[in-house]
Design an enzyme around this catalytic site. Structure first.
Site, short mmCIF file in Angstrom:
data_model
loop_
_atom_site.label_atom_id
_atom_site.label_comp_id
_atom_site.label_asym_id
_atom_site.label_seq_id
_atom_site.Cartn_x
_atom_site.Cartn_y
_atom_site.Cartn_z
N LYS A 13 8.44 10.67 -5.21
CA LYS A 13 7.60 10.31 -6.36
C LYS A 13 6.12 10.21 -5.97
O LYS A 13 5.26 10.51 -6.79
CB LYS A 13 8.09 9.05 -7.07
CG LYS A 13 8.12 7.79 -6.24
CD LYS A 13 8.68 6.66 -7.08
CE LYS A 13 8.72 5.33 -6.35
NZ LYS A 13 8.96 5.33 -4.93
N ARG A 88 8.39 -2.36 -9.99
CA ARG A 88 9.60 -2.22 -9.17
C ARG A 88 10.64 -3.28 -9.52
O ARG A 88 11.71 -3.28 -8.93
CB ARG A 88 9.23 -2.36 -7.71
CG ARG A 88 9.16 -1.04 -6.94
CD ARG A 88 8.87 -1.38 -5.50
NE ARG A 88 9.16 -0.35 -4.56
CZ ARG A 88 8.26 0.48 -4.05
NH1 ARG A 88 7.03 0.46 -4.47
NH2 ARG A 88 8.61 1.34 -3.12
N ARG A 127 10.28 11.99 7.68
CA ARG A 127 8.97 11.65 7.12
C ARG A 127 8.02 11.15 8.21
O ARG A 127 8.42 10.38 9.09
CB ARG A 127 9.16 10.57 6.06
CG ARG A 127 7.96 10.40 5.19
CD ARG A 127 8.37 10.09 3.79
NE ARG A 127 8.30 8.66 3.53
CZ ARG A 127 8.22 8.16 2.31
NH1 ARG A 127 8.28 8.95 1.26
NH2 ARG A 127 8.16 6.88 2.14
N ARG A 160 6.53 5.55 9.87
CA ARG A 160 6.13 4.23 9.38
C ARG A 160 7.23 3.21 9.66
O ARG A 160 8.41 3.54 9.59
CB ARG A 160 5.92 4.31 7.86
CG ARG A 160 4.49 4.48 7.47
CD ARG A 160 4.26 4.81 6.02
NE ARG A 160 5.24 4.32 5.06
CZ ARG A 160 5.24 4.68 3.78
NH1 ARG A 160 4.34 5.52 3.32
NH2 ARG A 160 6.14 4.20 2.95
N ARG A 171 15.91 -0.74 2.09
CA ARG A 171 15.07 -0.40 0.92
C ARG A 171 15.91 0.21 -0.19
O ARG A 171 15.67 -0.04 -1.37
CB ARG A 171 13.95 0.56 1.32
CG ARG A 171 12.90 -0.12 2.19
CD ARG A 171 11.90 0.89 2.71
NE ARG A 171 10.99 1.37 1.70
CZ ARG A 171 10.22 2.44 1.85
NH1 ARG A 171 10.28 3.16 2.94
NH2 ARG A 171 9.42 2.81 0.89
P1 AMP Z 1 6.00 2.56 -1.18
O1 AMP Z 1 4.93 3.19 -0.38
O2 AMP Z 1 5.75 2.65 -2.67
O3 AMP Z 1 7.38 3.03 -0.81
O4 AMP Z 1 5.95 0.98 -0.85
C1 AMP Z 1 6.14 0.50 0.45
C2 AMP Z 1 6.51 -0.97 0.42
O5 AMP Z 1 5.46 -1.73 -0.22
C3 AMP Z 1 7.76 -1.31 -0.36
O6 AMP Z 1 8.95 -1.14 0.39
C4 AMP Z 1 7.51 -2.79 -0.71
O7 AMP Z 1 7.74 -3.63 0.41
C5 AMP Z 1 6.01 -2.80 -0.98
N1 AMP Z 1 5.73 -2.55 -2.42
C6 AMP Z 1 5.11 -1.48 -2.96
N2 AMP Z 1 5.02 -1.58 -4.30
C7 AMP Z 1 5.62 -2.75 -4.63
C8 AMP Z 1 5.88 -3.43 -5.86
N3 AMP Z 1 5.54 -2.91 -7.06
N4 AMP Z 1 6.53 -4.63 -5.80
C9 AMP Z 1 6.89 -5.16 -4.62
N5 AMP Z 1 6.71 -4.58 -3.43
C10 AMP Z 1 6.07 -3.39 -3.42
#
Ligand code: AMP
Length: 214
Positions: A13, A88, A127, A160, A171
């Site tokens: 996404k 989320r 990744r 990462r 996750r």
């Molecule tokens: P992403 O890069 O979108 O996969 O986000 C990486 C991490 O950031 C996630 O696994 C969460 O720990 C945190 N995170 C990102 N967006 C949110 C959100 N809307 N609510 C809570 N945690 C978030």
């Protein structure tokens, strides 16, 4: 055009969101990127968020929601925006709906990029992310020009912490428990669009633009 992206971590996404933002000239707002920038800058928010992110858990709603609600009120968001990684949870979605209603506005589309868990685990293992600018690559599907080096800034590419296999499994289970219910939430609002995310990146993008321009 006000869009939110739904989908499991690793569904692609983020990549689609960047392409959509470019095509329609709207800002791409990624909460994950905002948290990672704060971690890098060692801010208080970054320190708090890192504890949750490294464990594959969600950052608490109270640290997340205000951040997004104030971001979407900045002038560059007037004509639209794309939210990547937010909401989320159902409380985050409800807050967003309320905030938008308070601005006499609403989200136009919720795009759900649908990919099976098995494919996600495979994808995430390949990744790589740039330590410096955060750009992401995939060793097989979207390799950098030179292995281990970022095309954009020359930074080093690493796995990462939150893409490590044990964290990915966590996750995914967090996604199913807390984020997947948003599909029903936006379906009820009548703005959900499902996209098969198992196809190659450009085909997924074509499907997305077809839906948005229908
Ligand atoms: P992403 O890069 O979108 O996969 O986000 C990486 C991490 O950031 C996630 O696994 C969460 O720990 C945190 N995170 C990102 N967006 C949110 C959100 N809307 N609510 C809570 N945690 C978030």
């Amino acid at each position: 055009m006000k869009i939110i992206m739904l989908g499991a971590p690793g569904a692609g996404k983020g990549t689609q969101a960047i392409m959509i933002a470019e095509r329609y000239g709207i800002p791409h707002i990624s909460t994950g990127d905002i948290f990672r920038a704060n971690i890098k800058a060692e801010t208080e928010l970054g320190k708090k968020a890192k504890v949750y992110m490294d464990q594959g858990l969600l950052v608490p709603d109270e640290l997340t929601t205000d951040l997004v609600v104030s971001r979407i009120q900045q002038s560059d968001c007037e004509k639209g925006f794309i939210l990547d990684g937010f909401p989320r949870t159902i409380p985050q979605a409800e807050c967003l709906t309320r905030a938008m209603a308070g601005l006499n506005d609403r989200i136009d589309y919720a795009l759900n990029i649908d990919v099976k868990d098995e494919s996600i685990v495979n994808r995430m293992s390949g990744r790589r992310a740039c330590l410096n600018c955060g750009a992401t690559y995939h060793v097989a599907n979207m390799p950098p020009k030179q292995a281990g080096i970022c095309d954009h800034c020359g930074g080093s590419l690493v796995i990462r912490d939150d893409d490590r296999p044990e964290t990915v499994a966590k996750r995914l289970s967090v996604y199913h428990a807390q984020t997947q219910p948003l599909i029903g939430y936006y379906e009820e609002m009548g703005i959900l669009m499902n996209i098969d995310g198992s196809k190659p990146l450009n085909e997924v993008f074509e499907a997305v633009t077809k839906l948005l321009e229908a």
